[in-house]
Design a protein around this motif. Structure first.
Motif, PDB file in Angstrom:
ATOM      1  N   THR A   1       0.830  -1.205   0.000  1.00 42.64           N
ATOM      2  CA  THR A   1       0.000   0.000   0.000  1.00 42.64           C
ATOM      3  C   THR A   1       0.862   1.253   0.000  1.00 42.64           C
ATOM      4  O   THR A   1       0.587   2.213  -0.735  1.00 42.64           O
ATOM      5  CB  THR A   1      -0.935   0.002   1.220  1.00 42.64           C
ATOM      6  OG1 THR A   1      -1.771  -1.162   1.168  1.00 42.64           O
ATOM      7  CG2 THR A   1      -1.809   1.250   1.228  1.00 42.64           C
ATOM      8  N   ASP A   2       1.911   1.275   0.826  1.00 43.33           N
ATOM      9  CA  ASP A   2       2.821   2.428   0.858  1.00 43.33           C
ATOM     10  C   ASP A   2       3.463   2.644  -0.505  1.00 43.33           C
ATOM     11  O   ASP A   2       3.626   3.788  -0.963  1.00 43.33           O
ATOM     12  CB  ASP A   2       3.907   2.220   1.914  1.00 43.33           C
ATOM     13  CG  ASP A   2       3.357   2.300   3.339  1.00 43.33           C
ATOM     14  OD1 ASP A   2       2.251   2.855   3.516  1.00 43.33           O
ATOM     15  OD2 ASP A   2       4.026   1.800   4.272  1.00 43.33           O
ATOM     16  N   GLN A   3       3.828   1.552  -1.150  1.00 48.37           N
ATOM     17  CA  GLN A   3       4.435   1.647  -2.483  1.00 48.37           C
ATOM     18  C   GLN A   3       3.436   2.202  -3.483  1.00 48.37           C
ATOM     19  O   GLN A   3       3.769   3.051  -4.313  1.00 48.37           O
ATOM     20  CB  GLN A   3       4.909   0.264  -2.922  1.00 48.37           C
ATOM     21  CG  GLN A   3       5.607   0.241  -4.267  1.00 48.37           C
ATOM     22  CD  GLN A   3       5.894  -1.168  -4.725  1.00 48.37           C
ATOM     23  OE1 GLN A   3       5.005  -1.855  -5.226  1.00 48.37           O
ATOM     24  NE2 GLN A   3       7.117  -1.615  -4.545  1.00 48.37           N
ATOM     25  N   SER A   4       2.192   1.738  -3.406  1.00 53.30           N
ATOM     26  CA  SER A   4       1.164   2.190  -4.347  1.00 53.30           C
ATOM     27  C   SER A   4       0.836   3.669  -4.172  1.00 53.30           C
ATOM     28  O   SER A   4       0.468   4.354  -5.133  1.00 53.30           O
ATOM     29  CB  SER A   4      -0.117   1.372  -4.161  1.00 53.30           C
ATOM     30  OG  SER A   4       0.113   0.006  -4.418  1.00 53.30           O
ATOM     31  N   ASN A   5       0.970   4.176  -2.950  1.00 56.92           N
ATOM     32  CA  ASN A   5       0.609   5.564  -2.662  1.00 56.92           C
ATOM     33  C   ASN A   5       1.685   6.570  -3.053  1.00 56.92           C
ATOM     34  O   ASN A   5       1.454   7.779  -2.984  1.00 56.92           O
ATOM     35  CB  ASN A   5       0.282   5.725  -1.178  1.00 56.92           C
ATOM     36  CG  ASN A   5      -1.037   5.075  -0.813  1.00 56.92           C
ATOM     37  OD1 ASN A   5      -1.919   4.931  -1.659  1.00 56.92           O
ATOM     38  ND2 ASN A   5      -1.183   4.681   0.441  1.00 56.92           N
ATOM     39  N   LYS A   6       2.844   6.090  -3.474  1.00 56.83           N
ATOM     40  CA  LYS A   6       3.894   7.004  -3.931  1.00 56.83           C
ATOM     41  C   LYS A   6       3.539   7.507  -5.326  1.00 56.83           C
ATOM     42  O   LYS A   6       3.175   6.712  -6.196  1.00 56.83           O
ATOM     43  CB  LYS A   6       5.245   6.289  -3.963  1.00 56.83           C
ATOM     44  CG  LYS A   6       5.773   5.914  -2.580  1.00 56.83           C
ATOM     45  CD  LYS A   6       7.094   5.166  -2.687  1.00 56.83           C
ATOM     46  CE  LYS A   6       7.604   4.770  -1.303  1.00 56.83           C
ATOM     47  NZ  LYS A   6       8.873   4.001  -1.385  1.00 56.83           N
ATOM     48  N   PRO A   7       3.643   8.818  -5.553  1.00 58.11           N
ATOM     49  CA  PRO A   7       3.237   9.379  -6.859  1.00 58.11           C
ATOM     50  C   PRO A   7       3.952   8.738  -8.039  1.00 58.11           C
ATOM     51  O   PRO A   7       3.353   8.519  -9.082  1.00 58.11           O
ATOM     52  CB  PRO A   7       3.610  10.868  -6.727  1.00 58.11           C
ATOM     53  CG  PRO A   7       3.617  11.126  -5.252  1.00 58.11           C
ATOM     54  CD  PRO A   7       4.082   9.856  -4.608  1.00 58.11           C
ATOM     55  N   GLU A   8       5.242   8.416  -7.857  1.00 59.57           N
ATOM     56  CA  GLU A   8       5.992   7.862  -8.982  1.00 59.57           C
ATOM     57  C   GLU A   8       5.570   6.446  -9.342  1.00 59.57           C
ATOM     58  O   GLU A   8       5.934   5.927 -10.393  1.00 59.57           O
ATOM     59  CB  GLU A   8       7.499   7.879  -8.677  1.00 59.57           C
ATOM     60  CG  GLU A   8       7.940   7.016  -7.504  1.00 59.57           C
ATOM     61  CD  GLU A   8       7.930   7.758  -6.177  1.00 59.57           C
ATOM     62  OE1 GLU A   8       8.656   7.339  -5.258  1.00 59.57           O
ATOM     63  OE2 GLU A   8       7.212   8.770  -6.079  1.00 59.57           O
TER      64      GLU A   8
END
Length: 470
Positions: free
Chosen positions: A335-342
């Motif tokens: 989830t943290d990875q998905s929430n990064k804009p890049e």
């Protein structure tokens, strides 16, 4: 936006020693990059008996590891059907449904592993069909009698038999729903060329079939109300799909199917450096075939519970505390990875991979049971660990496919030796200078000339002079 050009490591093409020195350095760099991109199929995610089958079929039948491993996942999925579901938290259940796309060029042995894996299910289907034919003959004989004749001979009103089946390959949407309405345990759809499946989405009724498959994947109730067909209501649809597709037609798959998330529901099987293999003189041990038949039979023999309306009531498997904790930790990182804009481009992949983690954990737990290595009372740590290895593999293959269908750099499609050569060439060069570099790297002149004719990689504004496009 135009891609940045890669600067050559050297421009002095008149010094062979300089060329050789830099070429060796380039080879090491490109090989290291290629190795980092590699995505080996995690055989270790499976129980030991399954690992042995994968290894044996690879050695004797030359089944690519990725293809036979995922084909077995599909066969297990179909065998489980609606008998079990996994529940990670109250109100959040997942089935064992898989949508698999096996990607490979012609001659790379992509069809045979799937056929081999589902053969025990097909054999069960054949036996069921023979039984159906026998019952159908009895039905027709009794139905031909008058009511009085039936009473005299002691027959009740005959009930038309149905063919209980697991697999289907050639169908119309209406026929599929009809078959599923009688086979509530679930079905497996396997198509030799997956591209034909996509092309048929709008063949019978514009737009609605794709929505049907989106709904089935999610396990939503299927309702059919049409004047030209019977009325159907399937509260717990279960249809797993597997098929093969060639890399060159992947773009057809993506056409109009990226925005609605359909593409993200597919698990792609894309082995690294896949090549046609020589035949093997090693015979496959009969025990390997027998073991696989036993494993699938153990799953097919699991009875399905039905309620008073004859709808399936899957047995719910929850997760052991430690397995649940591991899955929750992994989901937080995802989830943290998905929430990064890049990372916006892969957020859709992550959303479906999250659900597949639960599904694959269920499948692995059930296959452990079928191998007599565990029970089916709960999804355990070993099943979750294996599932996370599998979803990591499928996540990387999904990213690879998305790169292909989004017109990523053609350089990524080149083998290591040609990538190295491309980097070694100056931005502009003549044919003779290019041949000199190619020959220093062991590439024949004829092969090099075919290489520089690729208009995706080179511009050829003037005869005998070339310019790199990247």
């Amino acid at each position: 936006m135009e891609a940045k050009k890669i600067k050559p490591v050297f421009d002095d093409l008149n010094n062979p020693a300089t060329i050789l020195k830099h070429v060796e350095g380039l080879k090491k760099t490109v090989e290291a990059e290629q190795k980092a991109k590699q995505n080996p199929f995690p055989v270790e995610a499976f129980p030991e008996p399954i690992q042995q089958i994968i290894t044996a079929t690879n050695e004797s039948l030359k089944f690519p590891i990725d293809f036979i491993g995922t084909s077995m996942l599909y066969a297990v999925s179909v065998s489980i059907g609606n008998t079990h579901r996994a529940e990670i938290m109250r109100g959040y259940e997942q089935t064992a449904v898989l949508y698999l796309a096996i990607v490979g060029k012609p001659g790379t042995n992509k069809t045979h592993p799937l056929k081999w894996a589902i053969k025990p299910i097909e054999q069960r289907d054949n036996l069921k069909y023979q039984e159906y034919q026998r019952k159908m003959q009895e039905y027709e004989t009794i139905a031909a009698l008058t009511k009085k004749e039936r009473e005299q001979q002691g027959y009740n009103e005959p009930i038309k038999p149905i063919w209980e089946q697991y697999l289907i390959s050639d169908f119309t949407p209406e026929a599929l729903v009809s078959v599923h309405s009688y086979n509530k345990r679930g079905l497996g759809v396997n198509v030799d060329e997956l591209a034909s499946w996509f092309k048929n989405f709008n063949r019978y009724n514009k737009g609605s079939e794709q929505e049907f498959w989106l709904s089935v994947w999610s396990g939503n109730t299927v309702k059919v109300n049409r004047k030209t067909s019977d009325q159907y209501n399937i509260p717990l649809p279960f249809i797993s799909v597997a098929g093969t597709i060639q890399p060159g037609v992947l773009n057809e798959l993506a056409d109009n199917r990226t925005e609605n998330g359909f593409l993200d529901r597919l698990l792609f099987v894309v082995p690294d450096n896949l090549k046609k293999e020589y035949w093997s003189e090693t015979e496959l041990s009969p025990s390997i075939v027998e073991n696989w038949q036993t494993i699938i039979s153990n799953l097919l023999d699991v009875s399905i519970i039905q309620d008073e309306t004859n709808n399936p009531q899957p047995e719910i498997l929850r997760f052991t505390p430690e397995a649940k904790q591991l899955l929750f930790e992994w989901q937080r990182e995802l989830t943290d990875q998905s929430n990064k804009p890049e990372n916006e481009a892969i957020s859709g992949i992550n959303a479906k991979i999250e659900m597949y983690a639960v599904r694959l954990a269920l499948i692995l737990q059930m296959v452990q049971y079928a191998c007599n290595e565990s029970n089916k009372q709960a999804v355990g740590m070993e099943a979750v660990q294996g599932a996370l290895k599998l979803v990591e593999y499928f996540k990387k293959t999904a990213i690879k496919v998305h790169s292909i269908v989004s017109n990523a750099s053609p350089l990524d499609k080149l083998p290591t030796d040609k990538q190295t050569l491309y980097i070694a060439l100056p931005d502009t060069f003549t044919t003779n200078k290019g041949v000199q570099v190619a020959e220093s790297m062991g590439m024949a002149e004829r092969t090099f000339k075919r290489f520089i004719s690729n208009k995706e990689l080179f511009n050829n504004h003037t005869r005998g002079e070339y310019e790199k496009r990247y």
